[in-house]
Design a protein around this motif. Structure first.
Motif, PDB file in Angstrom:
ATOM      1  N   HIS A 122       0.829  -1.212   0.000  1.00 15.59           N
ATOM      2  CA  HIS A 122       0.000   0.000   0.000  1.00 15.59           C
ATOM      3  C   HIS A 122       0.862   1.259   0.000  1.00 15.59           C
ATOM      4  O   HIS A 122       0.532   2.250  -0.664  1.00 15.59           O
ATOM      5  CB  HIS A 122      -0.921  -0.024   1.218  1.00 15.59           C
ATOM      6  N   ASN A 170       2.437   1.714  -3.412  1.00 13.38           N
ATOM      7  CA  ASN A 170       1.464   2.020  -4.455  1.00 13.38           C
ATOM      8  C   ASN A 170       1.348   3.525  -4.699  1.00 13.38           C
ATOM      9  O   ASN A 170       0.879   3.944  -5.762  1.00 13.38           O
ATOM     10  CB  ASN A 170       0.102   1.443  -4.082  1.00 13.38           C
ATOM     11  N   TYR A 171       1.749   4.329  -3.714  1.00 13.97           N
ATOM     12  CA  TYR A 171       1.740   5.778  -3.896  1.00 13.97           C
ATOM     13  C   TYR A 171       2.970   6.201  -4.704  1.00 13.97           C
ATOM     14  O   TYR A 171       3.996   5.525  -4.703  1.00 13.97           O
ATOM     15  CB  TYR A 171       1.746   6.494  -2.543  1.00 13.97           C
ATOM     16  N   LYS A 172       2.848   7.322  -5.379  1.00 14.10           N
ATOM     17  CA  LYS A 172       3.968   7.851  -6.141  1.00 14.10           C
ATOM     18  C   LYS A 172       5.026   8.379  -5.178  1.00 14.10           C
ATOM     19  O   LYS A 172       4.753   9.238  -4.347  1.00 14.10           O
ATOM     20  CB  LYS A 172       3.506   8.969  -7.069  1.00 14.10           C
ATOM     21  N   ARG A 192      -8.407   3.425 -11.227  1.00 16.10           N
ATOM     22  CA  ARG A 192      -8.289   4.670 -10.462  1.00 16.10           C
ATOM     23  C   ARG A 192      -9.627   5.375 -10.314  1.00 16.10           C
ATOM     24  O   ARG A 192      -9.794   6.210  -9.424  1.00 16.10           O
ATOM     25  CB  ARG A 192      -7.289   5.603 -11.155  1.00 16.10           C
ATOM     26  N   PRO A 239      -8.293   8.246   3.066  1.00 17.92           N
ATOM     27  CA  PRO A 239      -7.406   7.202   2.526  1.00 17.92           C
ATOM     28  C   PRO A 239      -7.563   5.856   3.227  1.00 17.92           C
ATOM     29  O   PRO A 239      -7.473   4.804   2.579  1.00 17.92           O
ATOM     30  CB  PRO A 239      -6.010   7.783   2.735  1.00 17.92           C
TER      31      PRO A 239
END
Length: 341
Positions: free
Chosen positions: A131, A134-136, A223, A236
């Motif tokens: 997780h 998965n974020y930039k 997305r 989130p």
């Protein structure tokens, strides 16, 4: 001298030479050649796939299917490792004897306990790390390579390093515990401590592997679902609970099945951690794999070792059927919710 002109073609206009009649023999040869090419092409397209997969089935038959069948046949006989060709029929004696064998039940309980201690934290940590990845963020490729580094490390190297870390007198773990006022722990002779130590080796080796599996599944989630949830005011954390986790159910079930199978076959870590197949001075972390090895290669009882191997195989089948039933139940429940909506 006269020339027979009855079969000659009439002269063409303008005095041009007559065209020769087509050769029927050449046409038939060309037709047969085309038919042969077409037949070869059909045979090639039909037989080539089987030729490509044939090596796999040959290796599987030699190193997978044959040992499985031979082991099942040996489990029904009294046979010693020194003379595997001399077999005495025993029927189900080797299997019934396992039911009253306390060492077998101890190994089964240890396998189950170590499997729980290793699988649950491992998959939970892998899900959290996936997780985060998965974020930039900067250096994503670097962190992904780092995740695979423990998996690429050999079992022997990792276990020997952890055995040193968990040393009773000079281990770094006990040194760190002593700094916070905790007495040294005998990691190899205490039951729960030894099982936790072995579980940490499994967690360290396989967490990164499962992290990348979860990360690949997360990147396949549309997305649009996250954008819709964000527009509805979902935080989130709620997006993770109500969007990510439901989308990862098949992947989570897959990793649970694979991790359970790996825990059932656990062998290298407890063997190298103890230095012997006994699994400690009181067999406190002897798994089914170690017990099978001890029975077959230390006690030379190949018949009982084969019975243990087939018991492990039947156990995996039961686990697979249980997970299959759970997956069908999850599919039906999610399908019913969607239809009700």
């Amino acid at each position: 001298m006269t020339t027979d002109r009855t079969n000659a073609a009439p002269p063409a206009e303008g005095g041009a030479a007559p065209r020769p009649a087509p050769d029927a023999t050449a046409d038939e040869k060309e037709l047969r050649r085309r038919r042969r090419r077409s037949w070869r092409y059909r045979m090639d397209t039909k037989a080539s796939p089987y030729g490509f997969v044939a090596p796999f089935f040959l290796f599987f038959g030699a190193f997978g299917l044959f040992p499985l069948l031979f082991t099942g046949w040996a489990a029904l006989h009294r046979v010693r490792l020194q003379n595997p060709g001399e077999m005495e029929w025993a029927g189900l004696h080797n299997f019934t004897r396992l039911l009253s064998d306390e060492f077998f039940w101890n190994a089964l309980a240890n396998t189950f306990t170590i499997g729980i201690l290793a699988t649950v934290p491992q998959l939970a940590m892998a899900l959290g790390l996936a997780h985060l990845l998965n974020y930039k963020m900067r250096g994503q490729n670097f962190f992904r390579v780092v995740m695979l580094t423990p998996y690429a490390t050999s079992v022997a190297a990792a276990t020997l390093v952890f055995a040193i870390l968990y040393g009773r007198d000079y281990g770094m773990i006990n040194w760190a515990l002593d700094l916070v006022g905790i007495n040294p722990v005998d990691w190899k002779n205490n039951t729960w401590a030894s099982q936790i130590a072995i579980s940490t080796i499994v967690i360290w080796r396989w967490t990164g592997y499962n992290t990348l599996i979860y990360l690949a599944a997360m990147q396949a989630v549309p997305r649009d679902l996250y954008e819709s949830a964000a527009l509805d005011g979902a935080s989130p954390w709620k997006q993770f609970l109500h969007v990510t986790l439901p989308s990862l159910r098949p992947t989570i079930l897959f990793t649970v099945v694979v991790s359970t199978i790996g825990a059932t076959q656990l062998f290298g870590e407890p063997l190298l951690f103890a230095g012997s197949p006994s699994g400690g001075n009181q067999n406190q972390y002897q798994t089914l794999g170690l017990y099978m090895y001890e029975m077959g290669w230390m006690n030379f009882n190949l018949g009982r070792a084969s019975a243990i191997a087939w018991s492990m195989f039947l156990l995996l089948i039961l686990i697979g059927l249980a997970y299959w039933a759970v997956s069908k139940w999850i599919t039906r429940s999610t399908g019913g919710r969607r239809s009700s909506r």
